[in-house]
Scaffold this motif. Structure first.
Motif, PDB file in Angstrom:
ATOM      1  N   ILE A 148       0.825  -1.204   0.000  1.00 56.60           N
ATOM      2  CA  ILE A 148       0.000   0.000   0.000  1.00 56.60           C
ATOM      3  C   ILE A 148       0.861   1.256   0.000  1.00 56.60           C
ATOM      4  O   ILE A 148       2.071   1.214   0.186  1.00 56.60           O
ATOM      5  N   GLU A 149       0.209   2.394  -0.206  1.00 58.30           N
ATOM      6  CA  GLU A 149       0.866   3.694  -0.217  1.00 58.30           C
ATOM      7  C   GLU A 149       0.203   4.636   0.780  1.00 58.30           C
ATOM      8  O   GLU A 149      -0.849   4.331   1.343  1.00 58.30           O
ATOM      9  N   THR A 150       0.822   5.802   0.988  1.00 59.41           N
ATOM     10  CA  THR A 150       0.330   6.738   1.995  1.00 59.41           C
ATOM     11  C   THR A 150       0.181   8.145   1.423  1.00 59.41           C
ATOM     12  O   THR A 150       0.417   9.135   2.099  1.00 59.41           O
ATOM     13  N   TYR A 151      -0.209   8.216   0.156  1.00 61.23           N
ATOM     14  CA  TYR A 151      -0.450   9.526  -0.442  1.00 61.23           C
ATOM     15  C   TYR A 151      -1.845  10.019  -0.056  1.00 61.23           C
ATOM     16  O   TYR A 151      -2.619   9.307   0.604  1.00 61.23           O
ATOM     17  N   SER A 152      -2.158  11.241  -0.440  1.00 57.48           N
ATOM     18  CA  SER A 152      -3.453  11.828  -0.089  1.00 57.48           C
ATOM     19  C   SER A 152      -4.597  10.937  -0.549  1.00 57.48           C
ATOM     20  O   SER A 152      -4.614  10.473  -1.695  1.00 57.48           O
ATOM     21  N   GLY A 153      -5.538  10.711   0.351  1.00 61.19           N
ATOM     22  CA  GLY A 153      -6.697   9.896   0.044  1.00 61.19           C
ATOM     23  C   GLY A 153      -6.513   8.414   0.270  1.00 61.19           C
ATOM     24  O   GLY A 153      -7.457   7.636   0.060  1.00 61.19           O
ATOM     25  N   TYR A 154      -5.345   7.991   0.727  1.00 62.18           N
ATOM     26  CA  TYR A 154      -5.118   6.548   0.911  1.00 62.18           C
ATOM     27  C   TYR A 154      -6.046   5.961   1.961  1.00 62.18           C
ATOM     28  O   TYR A 154      -6.385   4.771   1.916  1.00 62.18           O
ATOM     29  N   ASP A 155      -6.492   6.787   2.920  1.00 59.51           N
ATOM     30  CA  ASP A 155      -7.314   6.284   4.017  1.00 59.51           C
ATOM     31  C   ASP A 155      -8.664   5.770   3.538  1.00 59.51           C
ATOM     32  O   ASP A 155      -9.286   4.932   4.213  1.00 59.51           O
ATOM     33  N   THR A 156      -9.121   6.227   2.370  1.00 62.28           N
ATOM     34  CA  THR A 156     -10.345   5.665   1.780  1.00 62.28           C
ATOM     35  C   THR A 156     -10.044   4.813   0.552  1.00 62.28           C
ATOM     36  O   THR A 156     -10.745   3.832   0.290  1.00 62.28           O
ATOM     37  N   PHE A 157      -9.002   5.171  -0.195  1.00 66.91           N
ATOM     38  CA  PHE A 157      -8.655   4.427  -1.414  1.00 66.91           C
ATOM     39  C   PHE A 157      -8.198   3.004  -1.096  1.00 66.91           C
ATOM     40  O   PHE A 157      -8.663   2.042  -1.735  1.00 66.91           O
ATOM     41  N   ILE A 158      -7.315   2.851  -0.128  1.00 67.39           N
ATOM     42  CA  ILE A 158      -6.813   1.517   0.205  1.00 67.39           C
ATOM     43  C   ILE A 158      -7.941   0.609   0.707  1.00 67.39           C
ATOM     44  O   ILE A 158      -8.069  -0.534   0.241  1.00 67.39           O
ATOM     45  N   PRO A 159      -8.789   1.056   1.636  1.00 71.20           N
ATOM     46  CA  PRO A 159      -9.915   0.199   2.028  1.00 71.20           C
ATOM     47  C   PRO A 159     -10.817  -0.194   0.860  1.00 71.20           C
ATOM     48  O   PRO A 159     -11.351  -1.310   0.831  1.00 71.20           O
ATOM     49  N   SER A 160     -10.963   0.695  -0.130  1.00 67.41           N
ATOM     50  CA  SER A 160     -11.792   0.332  -1.285  1.00 67.41           C
ATOM     51  C   SER A 160     -11.137  -0.780  -2.095  1.00 67.41           C
ATOM     52  O   SER A 160     -11.827  -1.671  -2.612  1.00 67.41           O
ATOM     53  N   LEU A 161      -9.803  -0.752  -2.204  1.00 64.83           N
ATOM     54  CA  LEU A 161      -9.094  -1.828  -2.902  1.00 64.83           C
ATOM     55  C   LEU A 161      -9.193  -3.136  -2.124  1.00 64.83           C
ATOM     56  O   LEU A 161      -9.353  -4.210  -2.715  1.00 64.83           O
ATOM     57  N   ILE A 162      -9.089  -3.040  -0.812  1.00 70.55           N
ATOM     58  CA  ILE A 162      -9.203  -4.243   0.022  1.00 70.55           C
ATOM     59  C   ILE A 162     -10.574  -4.892  -0.165  1.00 70.55           C
ATOM     60  O   ILE A 162     -10.691  -6.106  -0.351  1.00 70.55           O
ATOM     61  N   GLU A 163     -11.603  -4.066  -0.138  1.00 69.68           N
ATOM     62  CA  GLU A 163     -12.967  -4.590  -0.283  1.00 69.68           C
ATOM     63  C   GLU A 163     -13.166  -5.234  -1.648  1.00 69.68           C
ATOM     64  O   GLU A 163     -13.797  -6.294  -1.768  1.00 69.68           O
TER      65      GLU A 163
END
Length: 284
Positions: free
Chosen positions: A98-113
Motif C-alpha cells: 500500500i501507499e500513503t499519499y493523499s486519500g489513501y485512508d479511503t482508497f486503500i480500504p476500497s481496494l481491500i474490499e
C-alpha cells in the motif's frame, strides 16, 4: 548452511504488473519454487491515484492512473490463479503493497474490499505527496521542500505512524526506507527527534503484533546492510518484534539473492527463524 526455510514476506514484483520490474509473474513464482521457498508474499504496488502521484518513469511511459488501476485488477486475478495452480508446490499469498499519499485512508480500504488481498505490506514512498526514493535528485528536492533531511525523516515516521495505526498492515515494509540516499543515515537516525519517532513506531508495531520486513533490496544496490539498519533491528529484537526476510524482488535476477545473509543476520541477533505468517487485519 542454515536449516531455516526460505520465505519472502515482501516480494514478487514482476514486469507484467510493475513498470520498474521485469519478467512475468508466473516466471517469478516458478523461480521461487526452483529455489526451494516454503512460502512467499506477492506484494505488488497499489496504483497511483492521480497523475501527480505517478513516478517519473511511469509518466515518461505514458501510463495513467486509470491504466494502473486496471492493471492492478489483472494482477490480483492472475496472482490468485497462480496461487491455486501451484498450491501443491508453494504457498503463495496474493498481497498488496500500500501507499500513503493523499486519500489513501479511503482508497486503500476500497481496494481491500474489491480485491480481498491475503495481507497488506504497509510502505511509505511519499512524504506529503512528494516521492523520495526514485533518485538522489528527487530525494534532495523533497527534503528541500519539507525543510531539510531531519524534517523529512520526521515527516516520514509521522506518516508511517498514522498508517500503522489506521490500517495495521500485517507487514511493515522497509521500515527505514527514508535513509535510501542519505550517507549519514546511521547518525541521523540517532538524533533525539528522529529516534523518538522510531521508538514510537516500534511500539505500535509491537502493540498490534505486526511483522517487520528485513528488506534485501538495498543490498542489490550496493548498500552495506538491508532495511532495517542494525541499530533499529536491535531495538526490534529487544522488544520481541517479529522480523522476516523479504527479497523485494523485481525480477528473476533478484530471487534468493542475499537470502542466506539475511537469515544469518537474524540468527546472529537471536531472532527466531520459525517465521510467522502474515494475516489480513479486519480494521472495520
Amino acid at each position: 548452511m542454515s536449516t531455516a526455510q526460505y520465505v519472502s514476506v515482501h516480494g514478487g514484483h514482476s514486469g507484467q504488473f510493475c513498470h520498474h520490474a521485469t519478467d512475468t509473474l508466473e516466471e517469478i513464482i516458478t523461480s521461487y519454487i526452483k529455489h526451494g521457498f516454503a512460502w512467499v508474499g506477492i506484494t505488488e504496488h497499489v496504483p497511483g491515484r492521480t497523475e501527480e502521484l505517478l513516478y517519473p518513469d511511469q509518466k515518461a511511459a505514458g501510463l495513467t492512473p486509470e491504466f494502473l488501476l486496471e492493471r492492478f485488477g489483472r494482477y490480483m486475478g492472475e496472482c490468485k490463479r497462480l496461487q491455486e495452480k501451484y498450491a501443491g508446490q508453494l504457498q503463495i499469498f496474493a498481497a498488496m503493497e500500500i501507499e500513503t499519499y493523499s486519500g489513501y485512508d479511503t482508497f486503500i480500504p476500497s481496494l481491500i474490499e474489491k480485491y480481498q488481498p491475503d495481507y497488506l505490506v504497509g510502505s511509505v514512498h511519499f512524504v506529503d505527496d512528494l516521492g523520495f526514493d526514485y533518485s538522489k535528485e528527487q530525494y534532495d528536492e523533497t527534503a528541500d521542500a519539507v525543510g531539510g533531511y531531519d524534517k523529512m525523516y520526521c515527516r516520514y515516521f509521522d506518516i508511517q505512524h498514522e498508517m500503522l495505526e489506521r490500517l495495521r498492515p500485517a507487514v511493515v515494509g522497509h521500515f527505514d526506507l527514508i535513509r535510501i540516499f542519505d550517507a549519514d543515515y546511521k547518525s541521523r537516525l540517532l538524533k533525539p527527534e528522529i529516534n523518538e519517532r522510531v521508538e514510537r513506531n516500534l511500539e505500535v508495531i509491537k502493540k498490534h503484533d505486526l511483522i517487520m520486513d528485513l528488506n534485501l533490496r538495498s543490498l542489490l544496490k550496493g548498500a552495506e546492510e538491508p532495511y532495517i539498519t542494525g541499530s533499529i533491528l536491535q531495538k526490534a529484537r529487544d522488544m520481541g518484534i517479529s522480523v522476516v526476510p523479504g527479497d523485494d524482488s523485481h525480477g528473476l535476477g533478484n530471487i534468493h539473492v542475499n537470502m542466506d545473509r539475511a537469515i544469518a543476520i537474524l540468527q546472529d541477533l537471536g531472532f527466531t527463524t520459525n517465521w510467522p505468517k502474515p494475516t489480513l487485519y479486519s480494521y472495520e
